[in-house]
Motif scaffolding. Structure first.
Motif, PDB file in Angstrom:
ATOM      1  N   ASN A  44      50.081  41.359  42.094  1.00  0.00           N
ATOM      2  CA  ASN A  44      50.217  42.821  41.949  1.00  0.00           C
ATOM      3  C   ASN A  44      49.077  43.443  41.139  1.00  0.00           C
ATOM      4  O   ASN A  44      49.050  44.648  40.908  1.00  0.00           O
ATOM      5  CB  ASN A  44      51.562  43.211  41.335  1.00  0.00           C
ATOM      6  CG  ASN A  44      51.887  42.435  40.071  1.00  0.00           C
ATOM      7  OD1 ASN A  44      51.087  41.607  39.618  1.00  0.00           O
ATOM      8  ND2 ASN A  44      53.062  42.685  39.507  1.00  0.00           N
ATOM      9  N   ILE A  45      48.107  42.604  40.720  1.00  0.00           N
ATOM     10  CA  ILE A  45      46.905  43.151  40.093  1.00  0.00           C
ATOM     11  C   ILE A  45      46.146  44.048  41.053  1.00  0.00           C
ATOM     12  O   ILE A  45      45.472  45.003  40.654  1.00  0.00           O
ATOM     13  CB  ILE A  45      45.989  42.001  39.582  1.00  0.00           C
ATOM     14  CG1 ILE A  45      44.783  42.582  38.811  1.00  0.00           C
ATOM     15  CG2 ILE A  45      45.488  41.166  40.772  1.00  0.00           C
ATOM     16  CD1 ILE A  45      45.141  43.339  37.590  1.00  0.00           C
ATOM     17  N   GLU A  46      46.302  43.782  42.335  1.00  0.00           N
ATOM     18  CA  GLU A  46      45.578  44.567  43.326  1.00  0.00           C
ATOM     19  C   GLU A  46      46.062  46.014  43.356  1.00  0.00           C
ATOM     20  O   GLU A  46      45.278  46.948  43.497  1.00  0.00           O
ATOM     21  CB  GLU A  46      45.733  43.936  44.715  1.00  0.00           C
ATOM     22  CG  GLU A  46      44.869  44.611  45.774  1.00  0.00           C
ATOM     23  CD  GLU A  46      44.851  43.838  47.093  1.00  0.00           C
ATOM     24  OE1 GLU A  46      44.276  44.371  48.062  1.00  0.00           O
ATOM     25  OE2 GLU A  46      45.407  42.716  47.136  1.00  0.00           O
ATOM     26  N   TYR A  51      41.334  45.464  43.040  1.00  0.00           N
ATOM     27  CA  TYR A  51      40.694  44.172  43.278  1.00  0.00           C
ATOM     28  C   TYR A  51      41.723  43.197  43.831  1.00  0.00           C
ATOM     29  O   TYR A  51      42.890  43.220  43.430  1.00  0.00           O
ATOM     30  CB  TYR A  51      40.129  43.598  41.980  1.00  0.00           C
ATOM     31  CG  TYR A  51      38.947  44.362  41.405  1.00  0.00           C
ATOM     32  CD1 TYR A  51      37.668  44.185  41.934  1.00  0.00           C
ATOM     33  CD2 TYR A  51      39.111  45.214  40.313  1.00  0.00           C
ATOM     34  CE1 TYR A  51      36.584  44.881  41.390  1.00  0.00           C
ATOM     35  CE2 TYR A  51      38.044  45.907  39.773  1.00  0.00           C
ATOM     36  CZ  TYR A  51      36.770  45.732  40.317  1.00  0.00           C
ATOM     37  OH  TYR A  51      35.706  46.404  39.777  1.00  0.00           O
ATOM     38  N   SER A  52      41.248  42.283  44.717  1.00  0.00           N
ATOM     39  CA  SER A  52      42.111  41.188  45.167  1.00  0.00           C
ATOM     40  C   SER A  52      42.109  40.095  44.107  1.00  0.00           C
ATOM     41  O   SER A  52      41.282  40.115  43.184  1.00  0.00           O
ATOM     42  CB  SER A  52      41.604  40.622  46.503  1.00  0.00           C
ATOM     43  OG  SER A  52      40.321  40.019  46.306  1.00  0.00           O
ATOM     44  N   LEU A  93      39.523  49.592  33.756  1.00  0.00           N
ATOM     45  CA  LEU A  93      38.600  50.098  34.773  1.00  0.00           C
ATOM     46  C   LEU A  93      38.941  49.511  36.135  1.00  0.00           C
ATOM     47  O   LEU A  93      38.936  48.300  36.328  1.00  0.00           O
ATOM     48  CB  LEU A  93      37.162  49.738  34.400  1.00  0.00           C
ATOM     49  CG  LEU A  93      36.650  50.311  33.077  1.00  0.00           C
ATOM     50  CD1 LEU A  93      35.235  49.829  32.788  1.00  0.00           C
ATOM     51  CD2 LEU A  93      36.689  51.825  33.106  1.00  0.00           C
ATOM     52  N   THR A  94      39.253  50.359  37.094  1.00  0.00           N
ATOM     53  CA  THR A  94      39.633  49.901  38.432  1.00  0.00           C
ATOM     54  C   THR A  94      38.382  49.774  39.304  1.00  0.00           C
ATOM     55  O   THR A  94      37.281  50.175  38.923  1.00  0.00           O
ATOM     56  CB  THR A  94      40.614  50.879  39.084  1.00  0.00           C
ATOM     57  OG1 THR A  94      39.934  52.106  39.333  1.00  0.00           O
ATOM     58  CG2 THR A  94      41.804  51.154  38.170  1.00  0.00           C
ATOM     59  N   LYS A  95      38.579  49.217  40.489  1.00  0.00           N
ATOM     60  CA  LYS A  95      37.476  49.013  41.413  1.00  0.00           C
ATOM     61  C   LYS A  95      36.861  50.345  41.845  1.00  0.00           C
ATOM     62  O   LYS A  95      35.652  50.462  42.056  1.00  0.00           O
ATOM     63  CB  LYS A  95      37.982  48.236  42.639  1.00  0.00           C
ATOM     64  CG  LYS A  95      36.877  47.818  43.601  1.00  0.00           C
ATOM     65  CD  LYS A  95      37.448  46.940  44.712  1.00  0.00           C
ATOM     66  CE  LYS A  95      36.331  46.433  45.645  1.00  0.00           C
ATOM     67  NZ  LYS A  95      36.866  45.533  46.707  1.00  0.00           N
TER      68      LYS A  95
END
Length: 643
Positions: A44-46, A51-52, A93-95
């Motif tokens: 569930n980090i995605e 990010y995968s 910080l996200t993708k």
């Protein structure tokens, strides 16, 4: 073999069960190795980062931390790897480069008793943080409004304590914020004799009563003990736990209102100037010259005949009437700063007859005047000067209501007021009254104006045509006489003011004859300078009757020429003030430059303060106002010559 196979199946089933449980948690589970690299993280980090798992595994966690929060997160890792549990919030910080807020709880990961990394839980708290920030911004916005509003603000808690004030409240109260918040309650700021009422209001407000006033005035006690007049506006939060109050300092406004009340005492003088100014300036001087001549000649004639002569009583009547006229002109010309009511028993029929002689000229030819006096009119206890003013104000208002002309009717009558009538009429009390009615056939007063006509400064006249004080003066004078006014009006038909004044049983004050005194005599020579031939002749006769020699001149130039010719013979100069060619003061300066010791006596139909207050008073020049009788003039001449 069969048991071993069942065990493997159970193990697989259990792993899938817990994997499914972990992967479907809202929180993200992660493991960091000793170098802070991510060795494990739930899928569930995605959803959080974009990010995968493959893009995250093996990377250092600091690559996902906002630069401003990096130092703190590194310190947290060092403490966790050293064996201490840690919890913190930071920006992730996200993708897509979007910043999200997360909360992490981390603890050391051990294997065989040795710390091999850090394991923890990551929770997305972005929604909470944004809500908190929005709330904070809202609080800051309202705090700014609270602090910078133009009125003093205070928040009161349920236990009556004050939890918050603004800068304006500090200024109003004289206290500093730290002296009030959490330490004082609202009752300490309320004037003692008003506290009980305000406490009742507060209790009723808490109980949900709707008829409790939300705006009212009270005495606000400041730090130094003084009391300010304050207008209070009160509101409560829906749960009744807090009370928000707005306070406006109206001390200055109240002071102004008190001054306006004091102004009521001066309204008589103000309106007097407005209503009789034209008459005083244009008529009084000439009228006094005429009255002065009549008074002088009549007095001379009376002194030259015996009381048994038939003409003696007629001359006395002339003197009485002239004296009454003189009193009226003095009323027109003399404006005192404050007039107390000087009551005397008078017959209003006689008073009205006298004032009508002046009002008739003021009203103009286009207004027809009718007077209907009642027979056997009762006596009233009144200030004659103020009643004069009431009549003049009403008559001038009536004239202004009839610009094209019309009829003005003044009438008097006796009336008895019973208790039933008094109950339905403000300020009326049962008893015997006289009524003076002033009626016109003018435009009438609209119904919505009737209740305002006695208000100070209310006027329907155009600019520069009235101050709106006239009827206020009328109302004030009538009230001082314990009377009242009734107004009847119909638009297009006219208006009637009925003035009710209590009657008294005593008879009107009779005219008291003055005791005759001998006029002082002399033998000096007096130069009389006056442009009115009648007055010159009268003064000459008085002086010669007293033994003086009189020289006469018709204006300042002639007087100055005559003085220069007979300077050594002249002992006193008697001069009018306002004359053609050369005024009295101009002649005075020329004569004084030639013979400084020569005494001067100015005479005028105006009072001293109206003709040239500065000139007469500063130079200490003697003055006598027309009209004067022989005794007054003779005594003044004798006084000046023998000083």
């Amino acid at each position: 073999m069969r048991n071993e196979h069942n065990l493997d199946n159970n193990l697989i089933e259990s792993e899938e069960k817990y994997r499914s449980l972990v992967e479907n948690l809202n929180e993200i589970l992660y493991v960091l190795d000793e170098n802070a690299h991510i060795s494990y993280i739930t899928p569930n980090i995605e959803a959080l980062s974009g990010y995968s798992i493959d893009e995250v595994i093996g990377r250092s966690f600091i690559q996902f931390v906002h630069p401003d929060d990096l130092e703190g997160r590194i310190e947290n890792f060092r403490k966790a790897i050293s064996g201490l549990n840690q919890a913190s919030e930071y920006r992730f910080l996200t993708k897509s480069k979007r910043v999200k807020w997360v909360r992490t709880a981390a603890r050391p990961k051990k294997k065989n008793g040795r710390i091999t990394g850090v394991q923890g839980v990551l929770t997305d708290i972005t929604d909470r943080k944004e809500a908190e920030e929005q709330l904070q911004r809202s609080e800051e916005r309202y705090r700014t409004v609270f602090e910078n509003t133009g009125t003093a603000m205070v928040i009161i808690e349920e236990d009556d304590s004050i939890s918050l004030i603004n800068k304006r409240f500090e200024e109003l109260s004289g206290y500093r914020r730290e002296e009030i918040e959490g330490k004082m309650n609202w009752k300490e700021f309320v004037k003692k004799d008003e506290l009980h009422t305000m406490q009742e209001y507060r209790t009723a407000r808490k109980e949900g009563e709707n008829d409790v006033p939300k705006n009212y005035e009270f005495g606000f006690v400041v730090k130094d003990g003084t009391v300010k007049d304050v207008l209070l506006e009160v509101s409560m939060t829906p749960d009744k736990s807090k009370t928000v109050c707005s306070l406006i300092d109206i001390t200055e406004r109240k002071r102004t209102e008190q001054e306006q009340e004091q102004l009521q005492a001066h309204l008589y003088n103000v309106q007097k100037r407005e209503s009789i100014g034209r008459l005083a300036g244009g008529v009084a001087h000439d009228l006094n010259n005429v009255l002065g001549a009549i008074l002088g000649y009549a007095d001379l004639g009376k002194r030259q005949i015996s009381p048994q002569n038939p003409l003696y009583s007629r001359l006395e009547k002339i003197l009485n009437l002239t004296d009454r006229g003189a009193r009226i002109t003095r009323q027109l010309l003399t404006f005192s700063q404050r007039h107390d009511v000087e009551l005397q028993n008078i017959d209003l029929n006689i008073l009205i007859s006298d004032i009508l002689k002046l009002i008739d000229k003021t009203l103009g030819e286009h207004v027809r005047v009718k007077y209907n006096p009642a027979d056997n009119l009762r006596t009233v206890s009144a200030d004659a000067g103020q009643i004069d003013q009431v009549l003049m104000n009403l008559c001038i208002n009536a004239r202004d209501a009839m610009p094209e002309g019309g009829e003005l009717t003044i009438s008097t009558k006796n009336i008895d007021i019973d208790e039933n009538y008094a109950r339905h009429c403000v300020n009326a009390k049962p008893g015997k009254y006289i009524v003076v009615s002033v009626s016109d056939t003018g435009a009438g007063i609209p119904e919505d104006h009737i209740q305002k006509i006695f208000d100070p400064f209310f006027t329907t006249k155009g600019p520069d045509k009235g101050t709106g004080l006239g009827l206020s003066v009328v109302d004030g004078v009538v009230s001082q006489h314990k009377g009242f006014i009734n107004v009847e009006s119909e638009v297009g038909v006219g208006t009637t003011f009925n003035i009710y004044i209590p009657a008294v049983e005593e008879a009107p004050l009779a005219n008291i004859e003055k005791v005759s005194n001998d006029i002082p005599v002399g033998s000096e020579t007096v130069l009389v300078v006056e442009d009115d031939e009648g007055v010159v002749s009268m003064i000459q006769s008085i002086l010669e009757h007293q033994g003086y020699s009189a020289l006469t001149a018709g204006d300042g130039e002639e007087g100055l020429k005559l003085f220069k010719e007979k300077m050594n013979e002249i002992d006193l100069v008697v001069s009018d003030v306002v004359m053609p060619n050369m005024s009295g003061p101009e002649m005075y300066e020329h004569i004084k430059s030639t013979k400084p010791e020569i005494p001067f006596l100015f005479i005028s139909g105006y009072t001293a303060d109206m003709i040239s207050n500065k000139f007469i008073i500063e130079k200490g020049i003697d003055f006598i106002a027309k009209p004067f009788n022989n005794l007054e003039f003779g005594e003044k001449v004798y006084e000046v010559l023998n000083r």
